[in-house]
Design a protein around this motif. Structure first.
Motif, PDB file in Angstrom:
ATOM      1  N   UNK A  51       0.811  -1.217   0.000  1.00 40.10           N
ATOM      2  CA  UNK A  51       0.000   0.000   0.000  1.00 40.10           C
ATOM      3  C   UNK A  51       0.845   1.269   0.000  1.00 40.10           C
ATOM      4  N   UNK A  52       2.028   1.189   0.575  1.00 36.69           N
ATOM      5  CA  UNK A  52       2.889   2.381   0.635  1.00 36.69           C
ATOM      6  C   UNK A  52       3.909   2.411  -0.493  1.00 36.69           C
ATOM      7  N   UNK A  53       3.825   1.433  -1.403  1.00 39.88           N
ATOM      8  CA  UNK A  53       4.763   1.401  -2.525  1.00 39.88           C
ATOM      9  C   UNK A  53       4.615   2.677  -3.371  1.00 39.88           C
ATOM     10  N   UNK A  54       5.722   3.345  -3.620  1.00 40.65           N
ATOM     11  CA  UNK A  54       5.686   4.580  -4.400  1.00 40.65           C
ATOM     12  C   UNK A  54       5.487   5.817  -3.555  1.00 40.65           C
ATOM     13  N   UNK A  55       5.146   5.646  -2.279  1.00 41.81           N
ATOM     14  CA  UNK A  55       4.945   6.779  -1.365  1.00 41.81           C
ATOM     15  C   UNK A  55       6.137   6.865  -0.422  1.00 41.81           C
ATOM     16  N   UNK A  56       6.721   8.029  -0.335  1.00 46.80           N
ATOM     17  CA  UNK A  56       7.859   8.217   0.576  1.00 46.80           C
ATOM     18  C   UNK A  56       7.416   8.733   1.932  1.00 46.80           C
ATOM     19  N   UNK A  57       6.424   9.644   1.943  1.00 47.37           N
ATOM     20  CA  UNK A  57       5.971  10.273   3.188  1.00 47.37           C
ATOM     21  C   UNK A  57       4.446  10.313   3.186  1.00 47.37           C
ATOM     22  N   UNK A  58       3.861  10.093   4.370  1.00 49.21           N
ATOM     23  CA  UNK A  58       2.414  10.206   4.544  1.00 49.21           C
ATOM     24  C   UNK A  58       2.124  11.309   5.552  1.00 49.21           C
ATOM     25  N   UNK A  59       1.196  12.183   5.194  1.00 50.20           N
ATOM     26  CA  UNK A  59       0.749  13.241   6.105  1.00 50.20           C
ATOM     27  C   UNK A  59      -0.606  12.843   6.662  1.00 50.20           C
ATOM     28  N   UNK A  60      -0.773  12.974   7.966  1.00 52.20           N
ATOM     29  CA  UNK A  60      -2.009  12.548   8.625  1.00 52.20           C
ATOM     30  C   UNK A  60      -2.202  13.332   9.909  1.00 52.20           C
ATOM     31  N   UNK A  61      -3.378  13.177  10.506  1.00 55.43           N
ATOM     32  CA  UNK A  61      -3.625  13.779  11.807  1.00 55.43           C
ATOM     33  C   UNK A  61      -2.850  13.063  12.889  1.00 55.43           C
ATOM     34  N   UNK A  62      -2.385  13.803  13.886  1.00 58.30           N
ATOM     35  CA  UNK A  62      -1.655  13.181  14.989  1.00 58.30           C
ATOM     36  C   UNK A  62      -2.598  12.328  15.827  1.00 58.30           C
ATOM     37  N   UNK A  63      -2.072  11.203  16.343  1.00 60.80           N
ATOM     38  CA  UNK A  63      -2.857  10.307  17.200  1.00 60.80           C
ATOM     39  C   UNK A  63      -2.221  10.236  18.577  1.00 60.80           C
ATOM     40  N   UNK A  64      -3.067  10.317  19.589  1.00 60.17           N
ATOM     41  CA  UNK A  64      -2.562  10.227  20.961  1.00 60.17           C
ATOM     42  C   UNK A  64      -2.093   8.814  21.279  1.00 60.17           C
ATOM     43  N   UNK A  65      -2.693   7.821  20.627  1.00 57.70           N
ATOM     44  CA  UNK A  65      -2.264   6.435  20.780  1.00 57.70           C
ATOM     45  C   UNK A  65      -2.731   5.663  19.556  1.00 57.70           C
ATOM     46  N   UNK A  66      -2.115   4.530  19.314  1.00 57.98           N
ATOM     47  CA  UNK A  66      -2.457   3.705  18.154  1.00 57.98           C
ATOM     48  C   UNK A  66      -2.569   2.252  18.572  1.00 57.98           C
ATOM     49  N   UNK A  67      -3.689   1.639  18.266  1.00 61.21           N
ATOM     50  CA  UNK A  67      -3.844   0.192  18.402  1.00 61.21           C
ATOM     51  C   UNK A  67      -4.767  -0.263  17.276  1.00 61.21           C
ATOM     52  N   UNK A  68      -5.197  -1.509  17.302  1.00 56.46           N
ATOM     53  CA  UNK A  68      -6.002  -2.023  16.191  1.00 56.46           C
ATOM     54  C   UNK A  68      -7.364  -1.359  16.115  1.00 56.46           C
ATOM     55  N   UNK A  69      -7.845  -0.761  17.211  1.00 61.62           N
ATOM     56  CA  UNK A  69      -9.148  -0.083  17.169  1.00 61.62           C
ATOM     57  C   UNK A  69      -9.053   1.287  16.524  1.00 61.62           C
ATOM     58  N   UNK A  70      -7.843   1.843  16.456  1.00 59.76           N
ATOM     59  CA  UNK A  70      -7.678   3.194  15.904  1.00 59.76           C
ATOM     60  C   UNK A  70      -6.795   3.209  14.668  1.00 59.76           C
ATOM     61  N   UNK A  71      -6.288   2.046  14.254  1.00 59.36           N
ATOM     62  CA  UNK A  71      -5.364   1.972  13.137  1.00 59.36           C
ATOM     63  C   UNK A  71      -5.994   2.565  11.879  1.00 59.36           C
ATOM     64  N   UNK A  72      -5.357   3.600  11.327  1.00 59.18           N
ATOM     65  CA  UNK A  72      -5.848   4.217  10.100  1.00 59.18           C
ATOM     66  C   UNK A  72      -6.994   5.191  10.295  1.00 59.18           C
ATOM     67  N   UNK A  73      -7.501   5.329  11.522  1.00 53.51           N
ATOM     68  CA  UNK A  73      -8.653   6.215  11.776  1.00 53.51           C
ATOM     69  C   UNK A  73      -8.161   7.545  12.337  1.00 53.51           C
ATOM     70  N   UNK A  74      -7.478   8.330  11.513  1.00 57.48           N
ATOM     71  CA  UNK A  74      -6.967   9.627  11.961  1.00 57.48           C
ATOM     72  C   UNK A  74      -8.008  10.714  11.710  1.00 57.48           C
ATOM     73  N   UNK A  75      -7.833  11.845  12.373  1.00 53.15           N
ATOM     74  CA  UNK A  75      -8.790  12.940  12.257  1.00 53.15           C
ATOM     75  C   UNK A  75      -8.662  13.624  10.890  1.00 53.15           C
ATOM     76  N   UNK A  76      -9.783  13.799  10.167  1.00 49.22           N
ATOM     77  CA  UNK A  76      -9.720  14.490   8.871  1.00 49.22           C
ATOM     78  C   UNK A  76      -9.229  15.926   9.049  1.00 49.22           C
ATOM     79  N   UNK A  77      -8.626  16.455   7.989  1.00 49.69           N
ATOM     80  CA  UNK A  77      -8.103  17.821   8.047  1.00 49.69           C
ATOM     81  C   UNK A  77      -8.408  18.537   6.730  1.00 49.69           C
TER      82      UNK A  77
END
Length: 845
Positions: A51-77
């Motif tokens: 999925x990250x092939x061809x991508x060097x950097x990903x910009x996303x919302x900061x997460x206070x913690x990450x586990x399987x319940x929050x994986x990939x569920x960042x705040x829209x901006x």
């Protein structure tokens, strides 16, 4: 001595195979668990790397913690951020994307993925070099508000092809689209089992409720610019609340979260494997104990011709080592099949486990060899020690040494352990919430019963065998054979006892869970109807469903319930979200202080237990950490005592849930009829609305209780299947013991045949003996399981298990099934006994 060991093994090939199989099944479980876990981990690693092939950097919302319940569920901006990024020196291309809930329906209007993996909607990524492994296999990219591209796995299940019309369910209801393309992820047909519907960016933002926003931005750097350098440059221009991470960091973070989730899964399966190995170890110990007793004269002759005690001991250990190596090799090969079987078992539960080529790591091979050899050798150490005690003069005896009586010290130790364990179980049953006491008491009781097993075997065998005495001479002889050597009978029966005790414990807990669900509905729910996702693994229901239900004539109140992952005091928990204006009409939370009407977006209700643990009272402040918004300081608006319906210790409002990135989907919708409206009059209107949401299941209190019971039964079936391996190994132990017993009693059987006993009667004696041993193990297991199940249920009272329910009929069926299994286990040894040559047996010295 090496020649003696090898010739001894080759002379007893059947015994070698039967003994090795007992351990190899347990080794296969260990191997299969590691293979499946490593394969799943490798699959996710390959997926994230693709999925990250061809991508060097990903910009996303900061997460206070990450586990399987929050994986990939960042705040829209704000989508305008992409302009800042494109202006950064070294950026070659940047593309924003959004993801969300989208459930694809098949041609008959049923969900393609009713449970298990996620059901995703996403934007179609352009340019192509930032799409990772996502590539079109047929058709074209989506353009405009009515076109969609679906994953190849979904296309295969549904038969959709470019040009077909498909209905897709979003949080605001269903919509129709034209399928214009089918895509895959590299060589995979879907995203780790998930379904995915992709739209052009504008359409995706609109249908997923993220107009003018992105969830992430993929960035590709120019040649010569490292990912770390590009990340630092981008990070410098980002507004607060956003972060830039390299693809390697994304892959590592995602893989760790998945590995942590799979860790529990792997540990659970290894627990079942340990049970099987324990049972197998008991069988090995019993087998070698019998063999040492049978070979008294052989071992004495070795001593008489000069073999030392050490050499005799090593000969037995060497034999166990060879059997362990054979078992490990068999288990390693069988483990590949077990991995496929475990995947199928999870599939029965609706959990689709993504896999790639089976991964056999060096660690797995080493573990198989160690487990097979170590368990077998350890089980044979005590019999090996007993072998060194055989005196050379025993070679002159014409008969084997009699069975040893049970020592007084053993009886006292066993009685003490059993009494302590029984007292602990009684305490756990009398005082709810004592889960730790229940666990220790279970171990003490099991240890006590194992130590006291020969004494219990005599008592229970006399009890069980008494009615058999009326069935004729063969049953009487079988009873006496079982009583002849209590140690052997007990060792054979306890292997089965452990398996049946665990099955019985799980059965009692599951039956209590079903009874408790009925109590929860009766005590906690004031709703006339409950709507939940048709599958327990589904993420929830679209909120548009609740809105439509409010418009049904005769509906008084509709109360929604949602959940959001959060952390309190460093531990992850779930926070429930409700509407304070409707929840009291639909649920009884047993409010202890404060009033639900005062609950707002800045406050929280906490359970009585949590309030007591923290010393919180109304007006205090509680800190809850959400992944997307960080630490939130809520005012404690009240406390409540009934957590059974919500299943959480924290309750906020729907507004607070949305503001902090909680799920937009309802985990349940409670419907209360208006005053004076009959439920049967209201049902058709509710059914009509629910029919437009195929993922929803409409139940009244009775049918909801039944549906939950079916889910529990399904879980019970899976756990029972996993535990049955231990039972199968125990039955193999009965076969092994009987086969060795028949060999040991060759002369006795010959004499019985010489004085007139028929082949049929000989077979009957062996069968009855097997039945007695099997029923002995089953009875002890059922009684032990009943006590442990009741103690565990009371210990889990805080988790909603309010009722102890004893399924007497099912436990009785287990005992009967064990007796029938005993008959089957005796078929081989009984036929062997019936074929004993009379003259040769009588002539045996």
């Amino acid at each position: 001595m090496r020649r003696v060991v090898l010739k001894g093994l080759l002379a007893r090939k059947l015994r070698l195979v039967l003994t090795a199989v007992s351990i190899s099944l347990g080794v296969a479980f260990v191997t299969g668990t590691f293979v499946l876990g490593d394969t799943m981990t490798a699959t996710f690693d390959q997926l994230y790397e693709g999925l990250t092939e061809g991508t060097d950097v990903t910009v996303r919302g900061e997460s206070a913690f990450t586990d399987t319940t929050t994986l990939g569920a960042t705040k829209p901006f704000d989508a305008a951020v992409v302009d800042r990024i494109e202006a950064v020196d070294g950026v070659s291309a940047a593309a924003g994307s959004v993801t969300g809930y989208a459930l694809i329906l098949d041609k008959s209007g049923q969900p393609v993925q009713p449970g298990g993996a996620p059901t995703l909607g996403a934007s179609y990524t352009t340019p192509e070099e930032l799409a990772g492994g996502f590539t079109l296999r047929s058709g074209s990219a989506p353009h405009g508000p009515s076109q969609v591209v679906i994953d190849a796995a979904t296309a295969g299940k549904t038969g959709y092809a470019p040009g077909d019309r498909a209905t897709i369910l979003f949080t605001d209801g269903p919509r129709d689209y034209t399928v214009v393309g089918v895509a895959g992820f590299g060589e995979a047909d879907n995203l780790a089992g998930a379904t995915i519907a992709t739209f052009d960016l504008a359409t995706a933002q609109q249908v997923l409720g993220k107009v003018g926003q992105f969830d992430t931005i993929a960035v590709r750097g120019e040649d010569g610019v490292s990912a770390d350098e590009l990340r630092d440059r981008i990070d410098a221009v980002l507004p607060g609340g956003l972060e830039a991470v390299t693809s390697d960091e994304v892959v590592a973070e995602s893989s760790k979260a998945v590995a942590d989730a799979l860790g529990f899964f792997t540990k659970a399966l290894l627990g079942f494997a340990a049970i099987s190995l324990l049972v197998g170890g008991l069988i090995i110990w019993n087998t070698f104990s019998i063999l040492v007793a049978q070979r008294t004269r052989e071992l004495a002759l070795l001593r008489a011709v000069g073999a030392s005690r050490r050499q005799v001991r090593l000969s037995v250990v060497a034999e166990a080592l060879v059997i362990g190596l054979v078992a490990a090799a068999l288990g390693l090969g069988l483990g590949l099949g077990v991995a496929a079987g475990l995947r199928a078992v999870l599939g029965v539960a609706g959990i689709e486990v993504p896999t790639t080529t089976l991964q056999v790591e060096p660690r797995t091979v080493v573990a198989a060899l160690l487990v097979g050899v170590v368990v077998t050798v350890l089980a044979a150490l005590l019999p090996a020690r007993q072998a060194t005690k055989v005196a050379p003069v025993a070679a002159l005896r014409a008969v084997d040494a009699p069975a040893k009586p049970v020592g007084r010290l053993r009886v006292l130790l066993g009685a003490a352990l059993t009494l302590l364990g029984a007292a602990g179980l009684g305490w756990a049953i009398a005082d709810e919430g004592q889960l730790g006491v229940a666990g220790v008491a279970m171990l003490l009781t099991l240890a006590g019963v194992l130590v006291l097993a020969p004494v219990l075997a005599v008592a229970v065998t006399r009890l069980v065998g008494a009615p058999l005495a009326r069935l004729g001479t063969t049953a009487t002889l079988a009873r006496r054979n079982a009583l002849r050597n209590p140690r052997r009978t007990a060792s054979t029966a306890t292997a089965l006892m452990i398996g049946l005790a665990l099955v019985s414990t799980v059965t009692v807990v599951a039956s209590s869970m079903k009874a408790s669900v009925a109590d929860v509905i009766a005590d906690s729910s004031r709703a006339d109807f409950i709507l939940k996702a048709a599958s327990a693994a589904a993420p929830g229901l679209p909120p548009a469903l609740a809105e439509q239900l409010r418009g049904v004539e005769g509906v008084g109140t509709v109360a929604e319930m949602r959940l959001a992952p959060a952390q309190v005091d460093g531990g992850t928990t779930m926070v429930a979200a409700v509407d304070p204006a409707t929840i009291e009409a639909a649920a009884n939370l047993e409010v202890s202080s404060g009033a639900l009407a005062t609950l707002d977006d800045t406050s929280v209700f906490v359970s009585d237990d949590v309030a007591a643990a923290h010393g919180w009272v109304v007006g205090d402040h509680a800190e809850v950490t959400y992944a997307q918004t960080g630490v939130q300081r809520f005012t404690v608006a009240g406390t409540y005592g009934n957590t059974s319906l919500l299943g959480t210790d924290y309750v906020t409002t729907l507004g607070a849930n949305a503001a902090n990135g909680g799920s937009e989907l309802d985990v349940a919708v409670l419907v209360v009829a208006a005053d004076g409206v009959a439920l049967e009059e209201l049902r058709p209107g509710l059914e009509a609305v629910a029919a437009t949401y195929p993922s929803a299941q409409l139940d009244d209190a009775a049918s909801f209780t039944e549906a939950q019971g079916q889910t529990i039964d399904q879980l019970l079936a899976i756990v029972t299947m996993l535990l049955l391996l231990a039972v199968v190994i125990a039955l193999l132990g009965i076969v092994n013991t009987l086969a060795l017993s028949v060999f040991e009693r060759t002369r006795e059987l010959g004499l019985l045949r010489a004085v007139g006993m028929t082949r049929r009667q000989v077979r009957s004696v062996v069968r009855w003996e097997s039945v007695i041993v099997a029923v002995l193990g089953a009875l002890l297991g059922a009684v032990l399981g009943l006590a442990c199940g009741a103690a565990l249920t009371r210990g889990l009272a805080g988790e909603g298990l309010s009722v102890v329910d004893v399924p007497g009929t099912r436990l009785a069926l287990y005992v009967v099934a064990a007796a029938l299994a005993g008959v089957l286990a005796a078929i081989g040894p009984a036929r062997r006994a019936a074929k004993v040559d009379v003259l040769r047996a009588v002539a045996t010295a």
